[in-house]
Design a protein around this motif. Structure first.
Motif, PDB file in Angstrom:
ATOM      1  N   ASP A  55      -3.101   6.525 -12.242  1.00  0.00           N
ATOM      2  CA  ASP A  55      -1.654   6.590 -12.036  1.00  0.00           C
ATOM      3  C   ASP A  55      -1.207   5.710 -10.878  1.00  0.00           C
ATOM      4  O   ASP A  55      -0.067   5.251 -10.841  1.00  0.00           O
ATOM      5  CB  ASP A  55      -1.240   8.039 -11.753  1.00  0.00           C
ATOM      6  N   VAL A  56      -2.117   5.504  -9.935  1.00  0.00           N
ATOM      7  CA  VAL A  56      -1.823   4.739  -8.721  1.00  0.00           C
ATOM      8  C   VAL A  56      -3.059   3.928  -8.372  1.00  0.00           C
ATOM      9  O   VAL A  56      -4.191   4.377  -8.613  1.00  0.00           O
ATOM     10  CB  VAL A  56      -1.478   5.678  -7.531  1.00  0.00           C
ATOM     11  N   CYS A  57      -2.859   2.755  -7.801  1.00  0.00           N
ATOM     12  CA  CYS A  57      -3.998   1.953  -7.335  1.00  0.00           C
ATOM     13  C   CYS A  57      -3.854   1.737  -5.824  1.00  0.00           C
ATOM     14  O   CYS A  57      -2.819   1.270  -5.349  1.00  0.00           O
ATOM     15  CB  CYS A  57      -4.040   0.617  -8.050  1.00  0.00           C
ATOM     16  N   LEU A  58      -4.877   2.113  -5.078  1.00  0.00           N
ATOM     17  CA  LEU A  58      -4.885   1.989  -3.623  1.00  0.00           C
ATOM     18  C   LEU A  58      -5.834   0.851  -3.251  1.00  0.00           C
ATOM     19  O   LEU A  58      -7.025   0.909  -3.542  1.00  0.00           O
ATOM     20  CB  LEU A  58      -5.333   3.306  -2.988  1.00  0.00           C
ATOM     21  N   PHE A  59      -5.299  -0.180  -2.627  1.00  0.00           N
ATOM     22  CA  PHE A  59      -6.084  -1.360  -2.255  1.00  0.00           C
ATOM     23  C   PHE A  59      -6.373  -1.356  -0.751  1.00  0.00           C
ATOM     24  O   PHE A  59      -5.460  -1.182   0.062  1.00  0.00           O
ATOM     25  CB  PHE A  59      -5.331  -2.647  -2.609  1.00  0.00           C
ATOM     26  N   LEU A  60      -7.640  -1.567  -0.408  1.00  0.00           N
ATOM     27  CA  LEU A  60      -8.049  -1.770   0.978  1.00  0.00           C
ATOM     28  C   LEU A  60      -8.467  -3.227   1.142  1.00  0.00           C
ATOM     29  O   LEU A  60      -9.327  -3.714   0.396  1.00  0.00           O
ATOM     30  CB  LEU A  60      -9.223  -0.858   1.345  1.00  0.00           C
ATOM     31  N   LEU A  61      -7.874  -3.907   2.103  1.00  0.00           N
ATOM     32  CA  LEU A  61      -8.181  -5.313   2.346  1.00  0.00           C
ATOM     33  C   LEU A  61      -8.964  -5.426   3.640  1.00  0.00           C
ATOM     34  O   LEU A  61      -8.423  -5.245   4.729  1.00  0.00           O
ATOM     35  CB  LEU A  61      -6.891  -6.129   2.421  1.00  0.00           C
ATOM     36  N   GLY A  62     -10.263  -5.683   3.494  1.00  0.00           N
ATOM     37  CA  GLY A  62     -11.139  -5.863   4.641  1.00  0.00           C
ATOM     38  C   GLY A  62     -11.530  -7.315   4.803  1.00  0.00           C
ATOM     39  O   GLY A  62     -10.928  -8.205   4.196  1.00  0.00           O
ATOM     40  N   PRO A  63     -12.569  -7.598   5.590  1.00  0.00           N
ATOM     41  CA  PRO A  63     -12.894  -8.995   5.910  1.00  0.00           C
ATOM     42  C   PRO A  63     -13.520  -9.782   4.767  1.00  0.00           C
ATOM     43  O   PRO A  63     -13.495 -11.009   4.785  1.00  0.00           O
ATOM     44  CB  PRO A  63     -13.871  -8.859   7.081  1.00  0.00           C
ATOM     45  N   PHE A  64     -14.081  -9.096   3.754  1.00  0.00           N
ATOM     46  CA  PHE A  64     -14.860  -9.805   2.736  1.00  0.00           C
ATOM     47  C   PHE A  64     -14.160  -9.800   1.376  1.00  0.00           C
ATOM     48  O   PHE A  64     -13.541  -8.802   0.970  1.00  0.00           O
ATOM     49  CB  PHE A  64     -16.251  -9.193   2.613  1.00  0.00           C
ATOM     50  N   ARG A 110      -3.046 -13.420   1.363  1.00  0.00           N
ATOM     51  CA  ARG A 110      -1.786 -14.171   1.333  1.00  0.00           C
ATOM     52  C   ARG A 110      -1.058 -13.926   0.005  1.00  0.00           C
ATOM     53  O   ARG A 110       0.161 -13.735  -0.030  1.00  0.00           O
ATOM     54  CB  ARG A 110      -2.066 -15.664   1.499  1.00  0.00           C
ATOM     55  N   VAL A 111      -1.808 -13.898  -1.098  1.00  0.00           N
ATOM     56  CA  VAL A 111      -1.208 -13.633  -2.415  1.00  0.00           C
ATOM     57  C   VAL A 111      -0.615 -12.229  -2.456  1.00  0.00           C
ATOM     58  O   VAL A 111       0.517 -12.024  -2.905  1.00  0.00           O
ATOM     59  CB  VAL A 111      -2.262 -13.799  -3.532  1.00  0.00           C
ATOM     60  N   VAL A 112      -1.375 -11.249  -1.981  1.00  0.00           N
ATOM     61  CA  VAL A 112      -0.905  -9.865  -2.010  1.00  0.00           C
ATOM     62  C   VAL A 112       0.333  -9.692  -1.146  1.00  0.00           C
ATOM     63  O   VAL A 112       1.317  -9.064  -1.556  1.00  0.00           O
ATOM     64  CB  VAL A 112      -2.024  -8.908  -1.540  1.00  0.00           C
ATOM     65  N   GLU A 113       0.315 -10.256   0.042  1.00  0.00           N
ATOM     66  CA  GLU A 113       1.430 -10.048   0.966  1.00  0.00           C
ATOM     67  C   GLU A 113       2.665 -10.856   0.584  1.00  0.00           C
ATOM     68  O   GLU A 113       3.763 -10.551   1.031  1.00  0.00           O
ATOM     69  CB  GLU A 113       0.994 -10.370   2.390  1.00  0.00           C
ATOM     70  N   ALA A 114       2.488 -11.866  -0.284  1.00  0.00           N
ATOM     71  CA  ALA A 114       3.637 -12.632  -0.754  1.00  0.00           C
ATOM     72  C   ALA A 114       4.353 -11.912  -1.870  1.00  0.00           C
ATOM     73  O   ALA A 114       5.475 -12.236  -2.223  1.00  0.00           O
ATOM     74  CB  ALA A 114       3.187 -14.010  -1.243  1.00  0.00           C
ATOM     75  N   TYR A 115       3.700 -10.912  -2.455  1.00  0.00           N
ATOM     76  CA  TYR A 115       4.262 -10.197  -3.599  1.00  0.00           C
ATOM     77  C   TYR A 115       5.037  -8.995  -3.095  1.00  0.00           C
ATOM     78  O   TYR A 115       4.469  -8.035  -2.617  1.00  0.00           O
ATOM     79  CB  TYR A 115       3.133  -9.756  -4.533  1.00  0.00           C
ATOM     80  N   ALA A 116       6.375  -9.084  -3.193  1.00  0.00           N
ATOM     81  CA  ALA A 116       7.221  -8.093  -2.523  1.00  0.00           C
ATOM     82  C   ALA A 116       7.996  -7.239  -3.504  1.00  0.00           C
ATOM     83  O   ALA A 116       9.176  -7.012  -3.344  1.00  0.00           O
ATOM     84  CB  ALA A 116       8.173  -8.805  -1.569  1.00  0.00           C
TER      85      ALA A 116
END
Length: 372
Positions: A55-64, A110-116
């Motif tokens: 129902d929901v997708c939780l993304f964690l953005l780490g160094p790799f 950058r792609v993720v943060e550009a998507y608003a």
């Protein structure tokens, strides 16, 4: 509620482990690749299938960035981002602070943060801080609050209604064309340089959405008013076989307006405005527009229309059988195109998490016009 946790494990081991227990304690079901049992399908395919049930997708953005799959040239997390984006699934995104991102991960961030379009984006330093923020966001999702916010328009924005002619080469004279237009508010338009840059990247952006098959040809279209890409038909339609609606063109105007054109479903008796199928098709075109990651303003105006040069009727589309009879609209007299008349602006979430909420009102307006 099923919450799919998407990230590489390396560098985020503590956070992934903590999230499993936290989500369970909140009364929901965590979905992680670590918990999958042995399956006959490849791990990437198994993850994408599991994501479809969430129902929901939780993304964690780490160094790799993670392992790059040769099929897509992307990591599993990147593939899952694209899949969740295409499905219009609510996404919660958290970026880890105080770590150095490798180049591929930096580009993905950058792609993720550009998507608003209605994505919850935040950051954290420690797993404790992350847990506190996740609890707050999950509670917000539980409340069912809409990501959309509407406001009355003080002034109608200038809008280009697409002329359906030689540009849409994959459209036959028997097809009615559905148009979806997105106009960013308080946007100055593109300079010639900016439009050239977007023109060069438009085909890549379309491919990156994964909403168009890799075997489908894309063709650049030149115009004085806009840059565009035409989408070739996958195969010639066979006579007697009903055809579902297909994306045929994407246009970006100098003014900033983004337009998508698609055929309506049709059979031997003409194109069909299906009250059940039309909202789904409109929602898909809105999500596609958002997935291109072009429009970034906070507020937009959305409109939809249908060309009526071909025969169009309000009816039920059956992909297995053509109809035996139909009542085309406007038969025997000049048929004006169907167009919605926007009187509100809406937040950018209409191109993502809010698409399924916006589409029905657009569909109802078009069908009311057709019925009259």
């Amino acid at each position: 509620m099923k919450i799919f946790i998407s990230s590489v494990r390396k560098g985020l081991e503590e956070e992934r482990s903590a999230l499993k227990g936290l989500i369970r304690s909140l009364g929901h079901t965590p979905v992680r690749f670590e918990d999958f049992s042995a399956q006959p399908t490849p791990s990437r395919e198994a993850c994408l299938k599991a994501l479809e049930t969430a129902d929901v997708c939780l993304f964690l953005l780490g160094p790799f960035y993670g392992h790059v799959f040769p099929e897509t040239g992307q990591s599993a997390t990147h593939d899952e981002w694209v899949a969740a984006q295409a499905a219009g699934m609510p996404r919660i995104v958290y970026r880890k602070q105080g770590v150095v991102f490798e180049p591929d991960q930096h580009e993905f961030v950058r792609v993720v943060e550009a998507y608003a379009t209605g994505v919850f984006r935040d950051s954290f330093h420690t797993s404790v801080e992350l847990m506190t923020k996740v609890v707050q966001k999950v509670r917000e999702l539980e409340s069912g609050a809409s990501p959309l916010a509407f406001a009355r328009l003080v002034e109608q924005p200038s809008m280009h209604w697409a002329s359906v002619g030689a540009a849409t080469r994959s459209v036959s004279s028997h097809d009615a064309v559905l148009q979806v237009h997105v106009v960013p508010l308080d946007f100055p338009g593109y300079s010639a340089r900016e439009l050239d840059q977007l023109s060069a990247s438009l085909m890549d952006r379309i491919r990156a959405t994964r909403m168009i098959g890799g075997d489908i040809a894309l063709n650049p279209i030149a115009s004085d008013e806009y840059v565009a890409v035409g989408v070739a038909a996958s195969r010639p339609p066979s006579r007697g076989t009903p055809q579902g609606g297909k994306l045929v063109e994407c246009r970006l105007y100098k003014t900033g307006q983004l337009s998508t054109l698609a055929t309506l479903p049709r059979d031997d008796l003409g194109s069909i405005l299906d009250p059940d199928a039309l909202p789904q098709q409109l929602a898909g075109l809105l999500r596609f527009s958002g997935a291109l990651s072009i429009i970034q303003t906070d507020r937009i105006v959305v409109a939809a229309g249908v060309s009526t040069e071909a025969l169009v009727s309000v009816d039920i589309f059956d992909p297995r059988h053509s109809r035996q009879s139909a009542q085309p609209m406007g038969l025997g007299r000049a048929r004006r195109p169907l167009r919605t008349e926007p009187d509100e602006s809406v937040t950018l979430a209409a191109l993502g998490a809010g698409a399924a909420e916006v589409a029905p009102s657009l569909a109802q307006a078009l069908i009311r016009q057709a019925s009259r």
